[in-house]
Motif scaffolding. Structure first.
Motif, short mmCIF file in Angstrom:
data_model
loop_
_atom_site.label_atom_id
_atom_site.label_comp_id
_atom_site.label_asym_id
_atom_site.label_seq_id
_atom_site.Cartn_x
_atom_site.Cartn_y
_atom_site.Cartn_z
N LYS A 105 53.34 29.09 28.38
CA LYS A 105 53.28 27.99 29.25
C LYS A 105 51.43 28.65 30.25
CE LYS A 105 57.87 28.15 31.70
NZ LYS A 105 58.21 28.73 32.42
N GLU A 106 51.25 27.61 30.15
CA GLU A 106 49.70 27.93 30.38
C GLU A 106 49.68 28.51 31.91
OE1 GLU A 106 45.97 25.84 28.94
OE2 GLU A 106 46.98 24.76 30.12
N ILE A 107 49.16 29.26 32.18
CA ILE A 107 48.64 29.46 33.32
C ILE A 107 48.20 29.26 34.82
CG2 ILE A 107 49.22 32.00 35.43
CD1 ILE A 107 50.71 32.93 32.68
N ALA A 108 47.45 29.38 35.69
CA ALA A 108 46.18 28.49 36.99
C ALA A 108 46.60 29.51 37.67
CB ALA A 108 47.75 27.66 37.45
N ILE A 109 45.28 29.99 38.32
CA ILE A 109 44.73 29.89 39.37
C ILE A 109 45.16 28.77 40.46
CG2 ILE A 109 43.42 31.59 40.49
CD1 ILE A 109 42.21 32.72 38.06
N VAL A 110 45.18 29.66 41.35
CA VAL A 110 45.47 28.72 42.37
C VAL A 110 45.35 28.65 44.09
CG1 VAL A 110 47.23 26.95 41.83
CG2 VAL A 110 48.09 28.33 42.84
N GLY A 111 44.90 30.17 44.09
CA GLY A 111 44.41 30.18 45.35
C GLY A 111 43.26 31.82 44.98
N TYR A 112 42.87 31.90 46.00
CA TYR A 112 42.01 33.72 46.03
C TYR A 112 41.13 32.95 47.21
CZ TYR A 112 38.46 37.04 45.61
OH TYR A 112 37.29 38.00 45.82
N GLN A 113 41.38 34.79 47.91
CA GLN A 113 40.99 35.45 49.35
C GLN A 113 40.17 36.78 49.23
OE1 GLN A 113 39.95 33.06 51.68
NE2 GLN A 113 40.69 31.19 50.75
N GLN A 114 39.11 36.83 49.52
CA GLN A 114 38.52 38.82 50.02
C GLN A 114 37.90 38.62 51.28
OE1 GLN A 114 35.13 39.09 47.45
NE2 GLN A 114 34.77 40.76 48.81
N SER A 115 38.44 40.02 52.00
CA SER A 115 38.09 39.57 53.16
C SER A 115 36.35 40.56 52.77
CB SER A 115 38.74 41.12 53.44
OG SER A 115 38.41 43.19 52.60
N ASP A 116 35.89 40.30 54.15
CA ASP A 116 34.20 41.31 53.88
C ASP A 116 33.96 42.34 53.06
OD1 ASP A 116 33.54 39.31 55.13
OD2 ASP A 116 32.85 40.05 57.14
N ALA A 117 33.42 43.12 52.42
CA ALA A 117 32.79 44.64 52.31
C ALA A 117 32.62 45.27 53.36
CB ALA A 117 32.07 44.78 51.29
N VAL A 118 32.71 46.01 54.06
CA VAL A 118 32.59 46.32 54.82
C VAL A 118 32.35 48.42 55.08
CG1 VAL A 118 33.59 45.80 56.80
CG2 VAL A 118 35.09 46.78 56.33
N SER A 119 31.14 49.04 55.26
CA SER A 119 30.93 50.28 55.04
C SER A 119 32.32 50.95 55.19
CB SER A 119 29.50 50.59 55.41
OG SER A 119 29.48 50.75 56.73
N ASP A 120 32.50 50.32 57.12
CA ASP A 120 33.61 51.47 57.05
C ASP A 120 34.70 50.33 58.42
OD1 ASP A 120 35.22 53.17 58.94
OD2 ASP A 120 32.84 54.72 60.02
N ALA A 121 35.81 50.70 57.52
CA ALA A 121 36.72 50.06 58.62
C ALA A 121 37.43 50.09 59.87
CB ALA A 121 37.33 48.98 57.46
N GLY A 122 36.77 51.38 59.72
CA GLY A 122 37.04 51.84 61.58
C GLY A 122 38.71 52.61 61.17
N ALA A 123 39.51 52.25 63.15
CA ALA A 123 40.33 52.76 62.68
C ALA A 123 41.71 51.65 61.96
CB ALA A 123 40.87 52.37 64.28
N CYS A 124 41.07 50.65 61.19
CA CYS A 124 42.00 49.59 60.98
C CYS A 124 42.56 50.24 59.54
CB CYS A 124 40.90 48.53 60.21
SG CYS A 124 41.01 46.80 59.97
N ASN A 125 43.76 50.09 59.17
CA ASN A 125 45.00 50.94 57.79
C ASN A 125 44.65 49.57 57.04
OD1 ASN A 125 47.16 49.35 58.60
ND2 ASN A 125 47.72 51.08 59.76
N GLU A 126 45.50 50.28 56.01
CA GLU A 126 45.25 49.29 54.57
C GLU A 126 46.16 48.11 55.33
OE1 GLU A 126 45.68 52.83 54.58
OE2 GLU A 126 43.86 53.05 53.54
N VAL A 127 47.30 48.37 56.09
CA VAL A 127 48.01 47.12 56.20
C VAL A 127 47.67 46.15 57.07
CG1 VAL A 127 49.82 46.17 57.04
CG2 VAL A 127 50.19 48.46 56.16
N GLU A 128 46.44 46.49 57.47
CA GLU A 128 45.67 45.37 58.58
C GLU A 128 44.37 45.24 58.01
OE1 GLU A 128 46.18 47.62 62.80
OE2 GLU A 128 44.95 48.74 61.37
#
Lengths: 356, 146
Positions: free
Chosen positions: A2-25
Motif C-alpha cells: 500500500k502506498e502511503i500519503a501525507i494529508v496534514g501537517y501542523q507546527q507550533s511556533d518555535a519559542v524560546s520559553d513557553a512559560g507556564a504552558c505544559n506539554e499537553v497545552e
C-alpha cells in the motif's frame, strides 16, 4: 504494498520559553489544527496514534503518558510512543499501515526544552560509563566535529557562516521560526567564538513547541478528498555510540539510508535537513549527494528553531507543504538523533501521480 | 481504642542497588583505580580506548586487552569559554579527542589549559590522576600539556 500519503501537517511556533504552558497545552493546538485540516473530529477518527518525546526533557519517567491526555484517553485508542523524534513515530506508523493493521495514523512530537539545560541533559544519552559521567555537552561534541572538518580543509568558517546566513534569511518566510533576519556572512563571522570553533550562530536555539501530522493510505486520502503527497521511500541507519570510532567528517549512516530510501532515483527539488549545527548541514548535503538544483532548508531549518523530538517530523512536514503547494515535485527530509549525527532517518516525498 | 504504634522505616530516595560493569568496562575501570589505562583489540586489530565490549563493525565479542600509554596527542578539541555547572572545571578548559600512545581510536576527556592558545591539534598531553582513584572514568582528573 500500500502506498502511503501525507494529508496534514501542523507546527507550533518555535519559542524560546513557553512559560507556564505544559506539554499537553503545547500539543492540543497543533493536533486540533491538523484535525481541522484533515476534516476529522478527534483521535477516534484515525486507526493509530504514535508520538515522539523524551522523558529526560520533562525530568520524569513515562512523562509521555501525560501527552496522551491531549488525545482524550477514553474511549481507548490504539496508541504507541517512541522515545525518539516523532519522525521515528512516523516510521512506526508506516509499518503499522504496511502490515495492514491501520489505514490512517496521527503522529505528533513535542518538547519543552527550556526548563532544563539542554546540552547537559543530552549528555546523558551518551555512553553511561565513559562519557555521561563526564557531562560532555552536545555543543562541545559538535565543536570537536567541526574542528576535524576545518583542520582537514573539508569546510571553512565562511562555509559555515553561509549556512547560518541562508537559514536566517529563509526563516523570514517561516512564521513559526524563532530566529529569522537579514543576517550576512560577515555578520556571522564578526561574532566571537562561543565553544570554539563554533559561534553561537552556528548552534540551533533551544525551543519549545510541537508538531503533528496525519498519514494514510492513498485510497483513504482519495476517500477523504484531500490533497496529498506520497512517501515513496524511508530508511534509517545508526552508527556506533563510540564517537572516536566514527568518521565524524562524513555521515555514513545518512549515505546508507539515502541509498535504501531511493533518494537518487529522481531529481530532488527540495531538502529539509535536521542539522542542529551549521557544519552538519554541509556534511548531510554531501552524504545525500545534493547539488545546486536542490533548495536546502527553505524553512530555515533547525538553526531557526529546534523543537526537540518534533523537528525531524517537521522536516517531513515542510517538504510535504512544498509538494502540496506545487512549489516542488520531489523532496527529501532528514531527521537525526544522538551526538554528532549518530542516527539518521531519510524520507523521500513525491507529488501524487494524479497531480503530475 | 488506643492508637497503634506507627511503623517506621528509613528510606533513601535513589537507586539502592549496585550494578556490575562486566568483564570489559569493569576491567578498564579497575585498571584506572590502579592508575593504568587499557584498551582492547577490535576485529581489525585496532586498539580501542576505552575498551568496547563488542566490535561496532563485526559485532564480535572483544577480549584482548592491551596496555596503552598515559600520554597522547590531541586529534580535535573544543574550547569551553563558559564552563557549565556540571563541567569538570569552573574556569575555561577544553574537551578533546585524545589518541593515547599505543591506541588507534581517540578517547574523549577534558584538558586543563590556561588559555585557548595553549591547546592545539597535534599537541601532546598526559593524564593527570585524581588524588583518590575509585574506578570511575573521572579517576583521570584531566589531561594537560606535556
Amino acid at each position: 504494498m500500500k502506498e502511503i500519503a501525507i494529508v496534514g501537517y501542523q507546527q507550533s511556533d518555535a519559542v524560546s520559553d513557553a512559560g507556564a504552558c505544559n506539554e499537553v497545552e503545547l500539543i492540543i493546538p497543533v493536533i486540533s489544527k491538523v484535525y481541522d485540516q484533515v476534516g476529522i473530529k478527534n483521535a477516534q477518527d484515525v486507526d493509530f496514534v504514535c508520538s515522539g518525546s523524551c522523558d529526560y526533557l520533562q525530568g520524569a519517567a513515562f512523562a509521555f503518558v501525560m501527552g496522551v491526555d491531549a488525545l482524550g484517553a477514553v474511549p481507548p485508542i490504539k496508541e504507541s510512543h517512541v522515545e525518539m523524534d516523532a519522525a521515528w513515530a512516523l516510521y512506526e506508523s508506516m509499518l503499522k499501515i504496511r502490515m495492514g493493521h491501520a489505514d490512517s495514523a496521527l503522529i505528533y512530537g513535542f518538547g519543552k526544552s527550556s526548563p532544563g539545560e539542554l546540552p547537559i541533559v543530552l549528555s546523558q544519552q551518551l555512553d553511561p560509563y565513559y562519557l555521561a559521567p563526564q557531562w560532555v555537552d552536545t555543543i562541545s561534541l559538535a565543536a570537536m566535529q567541526a574542528r576535524l572538518m576545518l583542520d582537514k580543509g573539508l569546510i571553512s568558517e565562511q562555509d559555515m557562516a553561509e549556512v547560518v546566513s541562508r537559514s536566517r534569511r529563509n526563516a523570514l518566510n517561516n512564521p513559526h521560526a524563532q530566529l529569522a533576519g537579514d543576517v550576512s556572512v560577515q555578520d556571522v563571522l564578526a561574532q566571537e567564538t562561543y565553544v570554539s570553533p563554533l559561534r553561537k550562530a552556528d548552534i540551533c536555539p533551544v525551543s519549545d513547541g510541537a508538531s503533528a501530522m496525519v498519514i494514510c493510505t492513498v485510497e483513504k486520502a482519495k476517500e477523504w478528498g484531500l490533497p496529498y503527497a506520497v512517501i515513496s521511500g524511508i530508511d534509517h541507519c545508526i552508527e556506533t555510540h563510540n564517537p572516536g570510532m566514527r568518521d565524524l567528517t562524513d555521515s555514513v549512516s545518512t549515505r546508507k539510508a539515502a541509498e535504501n530510501a531511493g533518494v537518487h532515483n529522481g531529481a530532488v527539488d527540495v531538502a529539509e535537513l535536521y542539522a542542529p549545527f551549521s557544519h552538519q548541514e554541509i556534511i548531510l548535503a554531501r552524504a545525500l549527494g545534493l547539488g545546486d538544483a536542490t533548495s536546502v532548508n527553505p524553512s530555515g531549518g533547525v538553526l531557526a528553531g529546534n523543537l526537540m523530538m518534533a523537528s525531524g517530523l517537521s522536516r517531513i512536514g515542510e517538504v510535504f507543504n512544498r509538494i502540496v503547494s506545487g512549489e516542488a515535485q520531489r523532496g527529501v527530509a532528514h531527521a537525526t538523533s544522538g551526538p554528532c549525527l549518530q542516527h539518521n532517518l531519510v524520507t523521500v516525498i513525491e507529488q501524487a501521480k494524479e497531480a503530475a | 481504642m488506643s492508637q497503634p504504634d506507627v511503623l517506621h522505616q528509613a528510606f533513601e530516595l535513589g537507586f539502592t542497588y549496585t550494578r556490575s560493569t562486566g568483564p570489559v568496562v569493569g576491567r578498564f575501570l579497575t585498571e584506572l583505580k590502579q592508575r593504568n589505562i587499557v584498551g582492547i583489540k577490535g576485529s581489525d586489530g585496532r586498539v580501542i580506548v576505552p575498551p568496547m565490549e563488542y566490535d561496532p563493525d563485526t559485532a564480535e565479542e572483544l577480549s584482548e586487552f592491551v596496555d596503552v600509554g598515559q600520554e597522547g596527542e590531541i586529534v580535535s578539541y573544543a574550547w569551553v569559554k563558559e564552563p557549565r555547572e556540571a563541567h569538570p572545571f569552573d574556569k575555561p578548559f577544553a574537551w578533546a579527542m585524545i589518541l593515547l600512545d599505543g591506541a588507534d581510536v581517540p578517547m574523549i576527556h577534558c584538558v586543563a589549559a590556561d588559555s585557548e592558545d595553549a591547546v592545539s591539534t597535534g599537541a601532546r598531553v598526559k593524564a593527570v590522576w585524581a588524588e583518590e582513584t575509585i574506578g570511575f572514568i573521572t579517576d583521570i582528573r584531566c589531561f594537560e600539556r606535556v
